[in-house]
Each structure stands twice: as structure tokens, then as C-alpha cells.
Design a protein around this motif. Structure first.
Motif, short mmCIF file in Angstrom:
data_model
loop_
_atom_site.label_atom_id
_atom_site.label_comp_id
_atom_site.label_asym_id
_atom_site.label_seq_id
_atom_site.Cartn_x
_atom_site.Cartn_y
_atom_site.Cartn_z
N SER A 1 54.70 36.40 34.55
CA SER A 1 55.83 35.98 33.43
C SER A 1 57.00 35.10 33.37
N ALA A 2 57.49 35.30 35.08
CA ALA A 2 58.79 34.57 35.22
C ALA A 2 58.48 33.81 35.43
N GLN A 3 57.51 33.69 36.51
CA GLN A 3 57.04 32.14 37.81
C GLN A 3 56.00 31.69 36.82
N GLY A 4 55.43 31.99 36.25
CA GLY A 4 54.02 31.48 35.86
C GLY A 4 53.32 30.89 36.84
N ILE A 5 53.42 32.11 37.55
CA ILE A 5 52.50 32.22 38.94
C ILE A 5 50.85 33.40 38.93
N LYS A 6 49.93 33.49 38.18
CA LYS A 6 48.87 34.72 38.39
C LYS A 6 48.36 34.91 39.98
N VAL A 7 48.52 36.35 39.87
CA VAL A 7 48.08 37.23 41.21
C VAL A 7 47.03 37.48 41.32
N SER A 8 46.39 37.80 41.68
CA SER A 8 45.26 38.74 41.90
C SER A 8 45.24 39.30 43.16
N THR A 9 44.67 40.66 42.87
CA THR A 9 44.66 41.26 43.53
C THR A 9 43.58 42.52 43.84
N HIS A 10 43.51 42.29 45.16
CA HIS A 10 42.75 43.33 45.97
C HIS A 10 42.71 44.22 46.62
N PHE A 11 42.54 45.41 45.94
CA PHE A 11 42.95 46.81 46.78
C PHE A 11 41.84 47.31 48.16
N ALA A 12 42.00 47.80 48.88
CA ALA A 12 40.86 48.83 49.47
C ALA A 12 42.41 50.01 50.62
N ILE A 13 41.20 50.34 51.54
CA ILE A 13 42.23 51.40 52.37
C ILE A 13 41.86 50.12 53.29
N THR A 14 43.49 50.11 54.37
CA THR A 14 43.82 49.51 54.97
C THR A 14 42.65 48.73 56.29
N ARG A 15 42.39 50.04 56.45
CA ARG A 15 40.70 50.01 57.73
C ARG A 15 39.52 48.86 57.08
N LEU A 16 39.44 48.95 56.06
CA LEU A 16 38.82 48.02 54.89
C LEU A 16 39.52 46.19 54.44
N LEU A 17 40.64 46.58 54.70
CA LEU A 17 41.18 45.11 54.17
C LEU A 17 41.15 44.51 55.38
N LYS A 18 41.68 45.00 56.82
CA LYS A 18 41.90 45.26 58.59
C LYS A 18 40.16 43.45 58.79
N LYS A 19 39.10 44.26 58.70
CA LYS A 19 38.06 43.88 58.89
C LYS A 19 37.42 42.76 57.84
N GLU A 20 37.75 42.99 56.60
CA GLU A 20 38.28 41.91 55.57
C GLU A 20 38.48 40.48 55.94
N ILE A 21 40.30 40.58 56.70
CA ILE A 21 40.41 39.21 56.83
C ILE A 21 39.64 39.32 58.02
N GLU A 22 39.75 39.90 59.29
CA GLU A 22 39.27 39.08 60.64
C GLU A 22 37.89 38.84 59.46
N ASP A 23 36.97 39.42 59.41
CA ASP A 23 35.55 38.02 58.78
C ASP A 23 36.28 36.85 57.80
N GLY A 24 37.36 37.01 57.33
CA GLY A 24 37.29 35.67 57.54
C GLY A 24 37.56 35.24 55.95
N ALA A 25 38.61 36.54 55.61
CA ALA A 25 38.94 36.50 53.86
C ALA A 25 39.37 35.69 53.79
N HIS A 26 39.58 35.19 51.89
CA HIS A 26 40.77 33.82 52.04
C HIS A 26 42.02 34.57 51.06
N PHE A 27 43.07 35.19 51.12
CA PHE A 27 43.81 35.10 51.33
C PHE A 27 45.57 34.81 51.28
N ASP A 28 46.29 35.09 50.55
CA ASP A 28 48.10 34.52 50.41
C ASP A 28 48.68 35.26 51.07
#
Length: 96
Positions: free
Chosen positions: A31-58
Motif C-alpha cells: 500500500s505504501a510503495q505501490g509495489i505488489k509482492v508475490s510470496t513463495h513459502f517453503a522449507i529452506t531445503r526446497l527454496l535452496k534447491k529451487e534457487i539452484e535450479d534457476g528459479a526467478h526471485f528478487d
């Protein structure tokens, strides 16, 4: 992106421990910044694997050791890791 154009959005990866906080804080940020945030929640092990596999995130909210390993391997920008929260985990054992 020019100064006049709003950001298209931010993709945030986070472990589940931050879900409750982010569920409350992100609408205020959006609301304050006018920027939409898409969130993806998962356990750390899975997040790390997704990032190593080329996931797009900011941005990623993960334990520092995992962020350091991802930076050392070239999966995130080295030196971009920043401590923003400290989490202490307790452990107890029932009597008997």
C-alpha cells in the motif's frame, strides 16, 4: 525502469517461519510503495534447491548459512546478504 514507472513487482522467497509476520507486513508495504509482492513459502531445503535450479526471485529470506552458500556458488549476488532478523530456537524435554 525509470523514476516515473512503478516497479512491476517483487518475488519473495521465504521460509515458513516468516509467514505470519509477512502476511501482516507485506500489505502495508504494498500500500505504501505501490509495489505488489508475490510470496513463495517453503522449507529452506526446497527454496535452496529451487534457487539452484534457476528459479526467478528478487529476494530470499533464509538462514544466513544458506544465503552464504548460495552466494559462494554464484546463485545470488555475493555480498548482497543482509541480516534483518535473528531467530533463536529453544528445545525442552518433558519430565519423565
Amino acid at each position: 525502469m525509470s523514476a516515473q514507472q512503478p516497479a512491476a513487482g517483487i518475488t519473495l522467497y521465504s521460509g515458513g517461519a516468516m509467514r505470519r509476520f509477512l502476511t501482516e507486513a507485506l500489505p502495508l508495504f504494498e500500500s505504501a510503495q505501490g509495489i505488489k509482492v508475490s510470496t513463495h513459502f517453503a522449507i529452506t531445503r526446497l527454496l535452496k534447491k529451487e534457487i539452484e535450479d534457476g528459479a526467478h526471485f528478487d529476494m530470499a529470506l533464509m538462514p544466513r548459512t544458506e544465503l552464504d552458500a548460495l552466494a559462494a556458488s554464484g546463485f545470488i549476488v555475493p555480498g548482497s546478504q543482509t541480516d534483518i532478523v535473528r531467530s533463536i530456537v529453544g528445545f525442552i524435554v518433558r519430565v519423565g
